[in-house]
Structure formats: C-alpha cells, structure tokens
Design a protein around this motif. Structure first.
Motif, PDB file in Angstrom:
ATOM      1  N   MET A   1       0.830  -1.207   0.000  1.00 10.70           N
ATOM      2  CA  MET A   1       0.000   0.000   0.000  1.00 10.70           C
ATOM      3  C   MET A   1       0.862   1.254   0.000  1.00 10.70           C
ATOM      4  O   MET A   1       2.014   1.237   0.412  1.00 10.70           O
ATOM      5  N   HIS A   2       0.252   2.299  -0.480  1.00 10.77           N
ATOM      6  CA  HIS A   2       0.944   3.582  -0.474  1.00 10.77           C
ATOM      7  C   HIS A   2       0.424   4.427   0.681  1.00 10.77           C
ATOM      8  O   HIS A   2      -0.775   4.613   0.835  1.00 10.77           O
ATOM      9  N   HIS A   3       1.327   4.892   1.451  1.00 11.09           N
ATOM     10  CA  HIS A   3       0.949   5.739   2.577  1.00 11.09           C
ATOM     11  C   HIS A   3       1.796   6.999   2.577  1.00 11.09           C
ATOM     12  O   HIS A   3       2.683   7.151   3.415  1.00 11.09           O
ATOM     13  N   PRO A   4       1.536   7.844   1.611  1.00  6.66           N
ATOM     14  CA  PRO A   4       2.300   9.090   1.575  1.00  6.66           C
ATOM     15  C   PRO A   4       1.942   9.994   2.740  1.00  6.66           C
ATOM     16  O   PRO A   4       0.838   9.921   3.285  1.00  6.66           O
ATOM     17  N   HIS A   5       2.887  10.802   3.117  1.00  5.09           N
ATOM     18  CA  HIS A   5       2.580  11.785   4.152  1.00  5.09           C
ATOM     19  C   HIS A   5       3.254  13.096   3.812  1.00  5.09           C
ATOM     20  O   HIS A   5       4.240  13.135   3.071  1.00  5.09           O
ATOM     21  N   VAL A   6       2.699  14.142   4.354  1.00  5.27           N
ATOM     22  CA  VAL A   6       3.185  15.487   4.099  1.00  5.27           C
ATOM     23  C   VAL A   6       3.913  15.971   5.341  1.00  5.27           C
ATOM     24  O   VAL A   6       3.455  15.787   6.464  1.00  5.27           O
ATOM     25  N   TRP A  16       6.124  15.917   0.246  1.00 12.87           N
ATOM     26  CA  TRP A  16       5.376  14.681   0.512  1.00 12.87           C
ATOM     27  C   TRP A  16       6.280  13.522   0.130  1.00 12.87           C
ATOM     28  O   TRP A  16       7.075  13.599  -0.821  1.00 12.87           O
ATOM     29  N   THR A  17       6.193  12.478   0.889  1.00 18.44           N
ATOM     30  CA  THR A  17       6.986  11.293   0.615  1.00 18.44           C
ATOM     31  C   THR A  17       6.113  10.068   0.833  1.00 18.44           C
ATOM     32  O   THR A  17       5.173  10.075   1.629  1.00 18.44           O
ATOM     33  N   CYS A  18       6.436   9.004   0.111  1.00 22.64           N
ATOM     34  CA  CYS A  18       5.717   7.744   0.237  1.00 22.64           C
ATOM     35  C   CYS A  18       6.726   6.655   0.545  1.00 22.64           C
ATOM     36  O   CYS A  18       7.887   6.726   0.131  1.00 22.64           O
ATOM     37  N   GLN A  19       6.282   5.654   1.222  1.00 22.84           N
ATOM     38  CA  GLN A  19       7.192   4.560   1.571  1.00 22.84           C
ATOM     39  C   GLN A  19       7.671   3.788   0.345  1.00 22.84           C
ATOM     40  O   GLN A  19       8.642   3.044   0.425  1.00 22.84           O
ATOM     41  N   CYS A  20       7.019   3.963  -0.811  1.00 24.72           N
ATOM     42  CA  CYS A  20       7.468   3.315  -2.040  1.00 24.72           C
ATOM     43  C   CYS A  20       8.630   4.069  -2.666  1.00 24.72           C
ATOM     44  O   CYS A  20       9.227   3.594  -3.615  1.00 24.72           O
ATOM     45  N   ALA A  40       0.097  14.042  -2.867  1.00 27.44           N
ATOM     46  CA  ALA A  40       0.132  12.780  -2.138  1.00 27.44           C
ATOM     47  C   ALA A  40      -1.151  11.991  -2.359  1.00 27.44           C
ATOM     48  O   ALA A  40      -1.126  10.777  -2.572  1.00 27.44           O
ATOM     49  N   LEU A  41      -2.274  12.677  -2.353  1.00 32.90           N
ATOM     50  CA  LEU A  41      -3.558  12.008  -2.571  1.00 32.90           C
ATOM     51  C   LEU A  41      -3.652  11.467  -3.991  1.00 32.90           C
ATOM     52  O   LEU A  41      -4.145  10.359  -4.211  1.00 32.90           O
ATOM     53  N   VAL A  42      -3.183  12.234  -4.946  1.00 29.12           N
ATOM     54  CA  VAL A  42      -3.196  11.796  -6.346  1.00 29.12           C
ATOM     55  C   VAL A  42      -2.305  10.570  -6.504  1.00 29.12           C
ATOM     56  O   VAL A  42      -2.646   9.633  -7.219  1.00 29.12           O
ATOM     57  N   HIS A  43      -1.179  10.568  -5.858  1.00 33.86           N
ATOM     58  CA  HIS A  43      -0.266   9.426  -5.918  1.00 33.86           C
ATOM     59  C   HIS A  43      -0.967   8.163  -5.394  1.00 33.86           C
ATOM     60  O   HIS A  43      -0.873   7.099  -6.002  1.00 33.86           O
ATOM     61  N   THR A  44      -1.649   8.271  -4.318  1.00 33.08           N
ATOM     62  CA  THR A  44      -2.364   7.125  -3.756  1.00 33.08           C
ATOM     63  C   THR A  44      -3.457   6.643  -4.694  1.00 33.08           C
ATOM     64  O   THR A  44      -3.619   5.450  -4.925  1.00 33.08           O
ATOM     65  N   ALA A  46      -3.626   7.043  -7.908  1.00 26.67           N
ATOM     66  CA  ALA A  46      -3.101   6.593  -9.185  1.00 26.67           C
ATOM     67  C   ALA A  46      -2.525   5.186  -9.089  1.00 26.67           C
ATOM     68  O   ALA A  46      -2.344   4.516 -10.092  1.00 26.67           O
ATOM     69  N   MET A  47      -2.224   4.738  -7.894  1.00 27.11           N
ATOM     70  CA  MET A  47      -1.592   3.434  -7.722  1.00 27.11           C
ATOM     71  C   MET A  47      -2.338   2.629  -6.670  1.00 27.11           C
ATOM     72  O   MET A  47      -1.821   2.361  -5.583  1.00 27.11           O
ATOM     73  N   PRO A  48      -3.572   2.250  -6.954  1.00 26.07           N
ATOM     74  CA  PRO A  48      -4.384   1.543  -5.950  1.00 26.07           C
ATOM     75  C   PRO A  48      -3.876   0.138  -5.672  1.00 26.07           C
ATOM     76  O   PRO A  48      -3.469  -0.592  -6.584  1.00 26.07           O
ATOM     77  N   GLY A  49      -3.871  -0.209  -4.427  1.00 23.36           N
ATOM     78  CA  GLY A  49      -3.642  -1.592  -4.031  1.00 23.36           C
ATOM     79  C   GLY A  49      -2.235  -2.100  -4.120  1.00 23.36           C
ATOM     80  O   GLY A  49      -1.990  -3.268  -3.854  1.00 23.36           O
ATOM     81  N   GLU A  50      -1.290  -1.275  -4.461  1.00 23.26           N
ATOM     82  CA  GLU A  50       0.088  -1.761  -4.522  1.00 23.26           C
ATOM     83  C   GLU A  50       0.693  -1.881  -3.156  1.00 23.26           C
ATOM     84  O   GLU A  50       0.407  -1.078  -2.297  1.00 23.26           O
TER      85      GLU A  50
END
Ligand SMILES: [Zn+2]
Length: 50
Positions: A1-6, A16-20, A40-44, A46-50
C-alpha cells in the motif's frame, strides 16, 4: 500500500513522501502545503492496491 505523508523539512519546505520511494517537494507557502497534500492524494489514487 501507499501511505504518503506530508511534512515540513528543517528549511520550512513542504514535501510529501511515500514509503514506495515516491515524493516531491514544494516551497514554504501555505499554497505549497496544499499542493503537497493534493500530490500525495493523487499518488495514492493513481496506484491503488500496490
Ligand atoms: Zn507510493
């Protein structure tokens, strides 16, 4: 899953960074905080369920 944070770096720049490994950074204004949040929201979305 993608869990970006600001977060705000020591220089006051919003980013913003994501653990991916994805991420991005803006500048210091409130507008850039909003940009980082949206990016960050767009990133999440755009890449559902990874
Ligand atoms: Zn990600």
């Amino acid at each position: 899953m993608h869990h970006p944070h600001v977060a705000c770096d020591p220089h006051g720049h919003w980013r913003w960074t994501c653990q991916c490994g994805a991420g991005g950074h803006g500048q210091t204004s409130h507008r850039d905080w909003h940009w980082a949040l949206v990016a960050a929201l767009v990133h999440t979305a755009a890449m559902p369920g990874e």
